[in-house]
Design a protein around this motif. Structure first.
Motif, PDB file in Angstrom:
ATOM      1  N   GLU A  84       0.843  -1.196   0.000  1.00  0.00           N
ATOM      2  CA  GLU A  84       0.000   0.000   0.000  1.00  0.00           C
ATOM      3  C   GLU A  84       0.876   1.242   0.000  1.00  0.00           C
ATOM      4  OE1 GLU A  84      -3.305   2.318   2.779  1.00  0.00           O
ATOM      5  OE2 GLU A  84      -2.668   0.278   3.295  1.00  0.00           O
ATOM      6  N   ARG A  85       0.559   2.175  -0.891  1.00  0.00           N
ATOM      7  CA  ARG A  85       1.357   3.406  -1.000  1.00  0.00           C
ATOM      8  C   ARG A  85       0.457   4.621  -0.992  1.00  0.00           C
ATOM      9  NH1 ARG A  85       3.976   0.013  -4.859  1.00  0.00           N
ATOM     10  NH2 ARG A  85       6.148  -0.443  -4.316  1.00  0.00           N
ATOM     11  N   GLN A  86       1.039   5.731  -0.525  1.00  0.00           N
ATOM     12  CA  GLN A  86       0.347   7.006  -0.564  1.00  0.00           C
ATOM     13  C   GLN A  86       1.369   8.077  -0.891  1.00  0.00           C
ATOM     14  OE1 GLN A  86       0.470   9.752   1.856  1.00  0.00           O
ATOM     15  NE2 GLN A  86      -1.443  10.816   1.445  1.00  0.00           N
ATOM     16  N   SER A  87       1.088   8.885  -1.888  1.00  0.00           N
ATOM     17  CA  SER A  87       2.028   9.936  -2.298  1.00  0.00           C
ATOM     18  C   SER A  87       1.429  11.308  -2.031  1.00  0.00           C
ATOM     19  CB  SER A  87       2.372   9.803  -3.788  1.00  0.00           C
ATOM     20  OG  SER A  87       1.205   9.889  -4.580  1.00  0.00           O
ATOM     21  N   GLN A  88       2.303  12.256  -1.780  1.00  0.00           N
ATOM     22  CA  GLN A  88       1.862  13.612  -1.473  1.00  0.00           C
ATOM     23  C   GLN A  88       2.926  14.604  -1.922  1.00  0.00           C
ATOM     24  OE1 GLN A  88       1.006  14.280   2.657  1.00  0.00           O
ATOM     25  NE2 GLN A  88       0.096  16.292   2.322  1.00  0.00           N
TER      26      GLN A  88
ATOM     27  N   SER B   5       4.919   3.944   2.214  1.00  0.00           N
ATOM     28  CA  SER B   5       4.600   2.561   1.858  1.00  0.00           C
ATOM     29  C   SER B   5       4.521   1.731   3.129  1.00  0.00           C
ATOM     30  CB  SER B   5       5.668   1.966   0.930  1.00  0.00           C
ATOM     31  OG  SER B   5       5.916   2.808  -0.173  1.00  0.00           O
ATOM     32  N   VAL B   6       3.554   0.818   3.195  1.00  0.00           N
ATOM     33  CA  VAL B   6       3.419  -0.033   4.380  1.00  0.00           C
ATOM     34  C   VAL B   6       3.214  -1.487   3.971  1.00  0.00           C
ATOM     35  CG1 VAL B   6       2.478   1.793   5.848  1.00  0.00           C
ATOM     36  CG2 VAL B   6       0.918   0.359   4.536  1.00  0.00           C
ATOM     37  N   LEU B   7       3.664  -2.384   4.852  1.00  0.00           N
ATOM     38  CA  LEU B   7       3.487  -3.819   4.692  1.00  0.00           C
ATOM     39  C   LEU B   7       3.234  -4.428   6.069  1.00  0.00           C
ATOM     40  CD1 LEU B   7       6.365  -4.741   2.203  1.00  0.00           C
ATOM     41  CD2 LEU B   7       3.916  -5.058   1.767  1.00  0.00           C
ATOM     42  N   PRO B   8       2.604  -5.589   6.119  1.00  0.00           N
ATOM     43  CA  PRO B   8       2.433  -6.259   7.416  1.00  0.00           C
ATOM     44  C   PRO B   8       3.779  -6.684   7.994  1.00  0.00           C
ATOM     45  CG  PRO B   8       0.948  -7.173   5.756  1.00  0.00           C
ATOM     46  CD  PRO B   8       1.925  -6.298   5.023  1.00  0.00           C
TER      47      PRO B   8
ATOM     48  N   LYS C 126       2.867  -4.694  14.170  1.00  0.00           N
ATOM     49  CA  LYS C 126       1.903  -5.019  13.118  1.00  0.00           C
ATOM     50  C   LYS C 126       2.271  -4.437  11.755  1.00  0.00           C
ATOM     51  CE  LYS C 126      -2.182  -5.513  16.091  1.00  0.00           C
ATOM     52  NZ  LYS C 126      -1.516  -5.261  17.390  1.00  0.00           N
ATOM     53  N   THR C 127       3.028  -3.355  11.750  1.00  0.00           N
ATOM     54  CA  THR C 127       3.289  -2.644  10.490  1.00  0.00           C
ATOM     55  C   THR C 127       4.761  -2.316  10.342  1.00  0.00           C
ATOM     56  OG1 THR C 127       1.101  -1.589  10.635  1.00  0.00           O
ATOM     57  CG2 THR C 127       2.676  -0.615   9.104  1.00  0.00           C
ATOM     58  N   ILE C 128       5.282  -2.520   9.141  1.00  0.00           N
ATOM     59  CA  ILE C 128       6.577  -1.950   8.773  1.00  0.00           C
ATOM     60  C   ILE C 128       6.305  -0.885   7.714  1.00  0.00           C
ATOM     61  CG2 ILE C 128       7.888  -4.023   9.341  1.00  0.00           C
ATOM     62  CD1 ILE C 128       8.062  -4.627   6.336  1.00  0.00           C
ATOM     63  N   GLY C 129       7.062   0.195   7.766  1.00  0.00           N
ATOM     64  CA  GLY C 129       6.798   1.299   6.856  1.00  0.00           C
ATOM     65  C   GLY C 129       8.063   1.882   6.268  1.00  0.00           C
TER      66      GLY C 129
ATOM     67  N   GLU D 142      -1.717  -1.038  13.509  1.00  0.00           N
ATOM     68  CA  GLU D 142      -1.927  -1.368  12.097  1.00  0.00           C
ATOM     69  C   GLU D 142      -2.225  -0.076  11.343  1.00  0.00           C
ATOM     70  OE1 GLU D 142      -4.521  -4.554   9.460  1.00  0.00           O
ATOM     71  OE2 GLU D 142      -4.347  -4.786  11.630  1.00  0.00           O
ATOM     72  N   LEU D 143      -1.209   0.455  10.684  1.00  0.00           N
ATOM     73  CA  LEU D 143      -1.312   1.747  10.019  1.00  0.00           C
ATOM     74  C   LEU D 143      -1.479   1.578   8.518  1.00  0.00           C
ATOM     75  CD1 LEU D 143       1.608   3.630  11.825  1.00  0.00           C
ATOM     76  CD2 LEU D 143      -0.833   3.821  12.345  1.00  0.00           C
ATOM     77  N   SER D 144      -2.323   2.403   7.933  1.00  0.00           N
ATOM     78  CA  SER D 144      -2.375   2.505   6.482  1.00  0.00           C
ATOM     79  C   SER D 144      -1.231   3.410   6.029  1.00  0.00           C
ATOM     80  CB  SER D 144      -3.712   3.094   6.032  1.00  0.00           C
ATOM     81  OG  SER D 144      -3.831   4.438   6.486  1.00  0.00           O
ATOM     82  N   ALA D 145      -0.977   3.465   4.730  1.00  0.00           N
ATOM     83  CA  ALA D 145       0.081   4.340   4.219  1.00  0.00           C
ATOM     84  C   ALA D 145      -0.229   5.798   4.544  1.00  0.00           C
ATOM     85  CB  ALA D 145       0.235   4.153   2.714  1.00  0.00           C
TER      86      ALA D 145
END
Length: 242
Positions: free
Chosen positions: A89-93, A107-110, A124-127, A152-155
């Motif tokens: 999962e990615r998020q750009s800004q 970017s995030v992954l479990p 729970k999350t690596i980023g 547990e974070l989203s991007a």
């Protein structure tokens, strides 16, 4: 530093010939962190600190650097392996202000299967955060930072949490320097620097939490107004005349 409120919750003096690693646990012990996300620089990326935060009911967001080489290598390798995967999962800004353009990709992954849960409880999350800045015609080198979190974070949530973490630089350190003259202070003897630093943060908190002033005056002007006007100062302190 409570990022949403913009106030200081506590401070702990670093002992002589020591570093933040010894002061962070003492500060955490004094704080109520249940349900809150605690973000700390790479210096605080320690297994004992992660355990302490989760034991108190909080969540951690820790930057990972070379002081945890095995963990860093595992996270780097995982992101390389998943570079083309659809599951990441990615998020750009992109932000532009005062002639500067800043771009960031979160970017995030479990964390499961990557991070040892014995060493890093409830992770729970690596980023990963990739950042570039352009000032005029000059483009900075790519800056890449890695994180672990027990939440547990989203991007998008990771990007927001990281931005909030760095907000301490301009919402606290810059204010203390510019409005309170902290960097220019010549007070050095005994406990005076620590005591004065604490008093300045108390004043900053009082101004930030003041709900009686609806003007858009700067913090410096609000501070002067409280010094010049007894009524303003009493309202800010929550005092009423007898």
């Amino acid at each position: 530093f409570a990022t949403e409120l913009g106030v200081v919750l506590g401070q702990e003096k670093v002992a002589d010939k020591s570093n933040e690693i010894t002061a962070i646990p003492e500060l955490l012990e004094a704080l109520y962190i249940k349900g809150f996300l605690v973000s700390i620089d790479a210096m605080g990326c320690q297994k004992s600190i992660a355990r302490q935060i989760t034991a108190k009911g909080g969540d951690y967001l820790l930057m990972v650097k070379g002081n945890q080489p095995s963990l860093l290598e595992a996270i780097e390798t995982t992101f390389i392996d998943h570079h083309e995967a659809e599951g990441i999962e990615r998020q750009s800004q992109v932000e532009q202000s005062h002639g500067r353009i800043g771009g960031q990709i979160a970017s995030v992954l479990p964390a499961k299967g990557v991070v040892d849960m014995v060493d890093w409880p409830k992770c729970k999350t690596i980023g990963r955060i990739d950042s570039l800045r352009k000032v005029g015609a000059k483009v900075s080198d790519l800056e890449r930072r890695y994180y672990i979190s027990s939440r547990e974070l989203s991007a998008e949530q990771l990007a927001a949490a990281v931005r909030a973490h760095w907000g301490i630089e301009n919402r606290l350190h810059w204010i203390l320097d510019v409005s309170f003259g902290e960097d220019g202070s010549t007070i050095r003897k005994d406990n005076a620097p620590q005591n004065l630093s604490l008093l300045k943060k108390i004043v900053l908190n009082l101004i930030r939490l003041d709900t009686t002033d609806n003007t858009k005056a700067s913090l410096r002007l609000k501070r002067k107004g409280a010094a010049w006007d007894d009524d303003v100062r009493m309202n800010m302190l929550g005092l009423t005349p007898l």
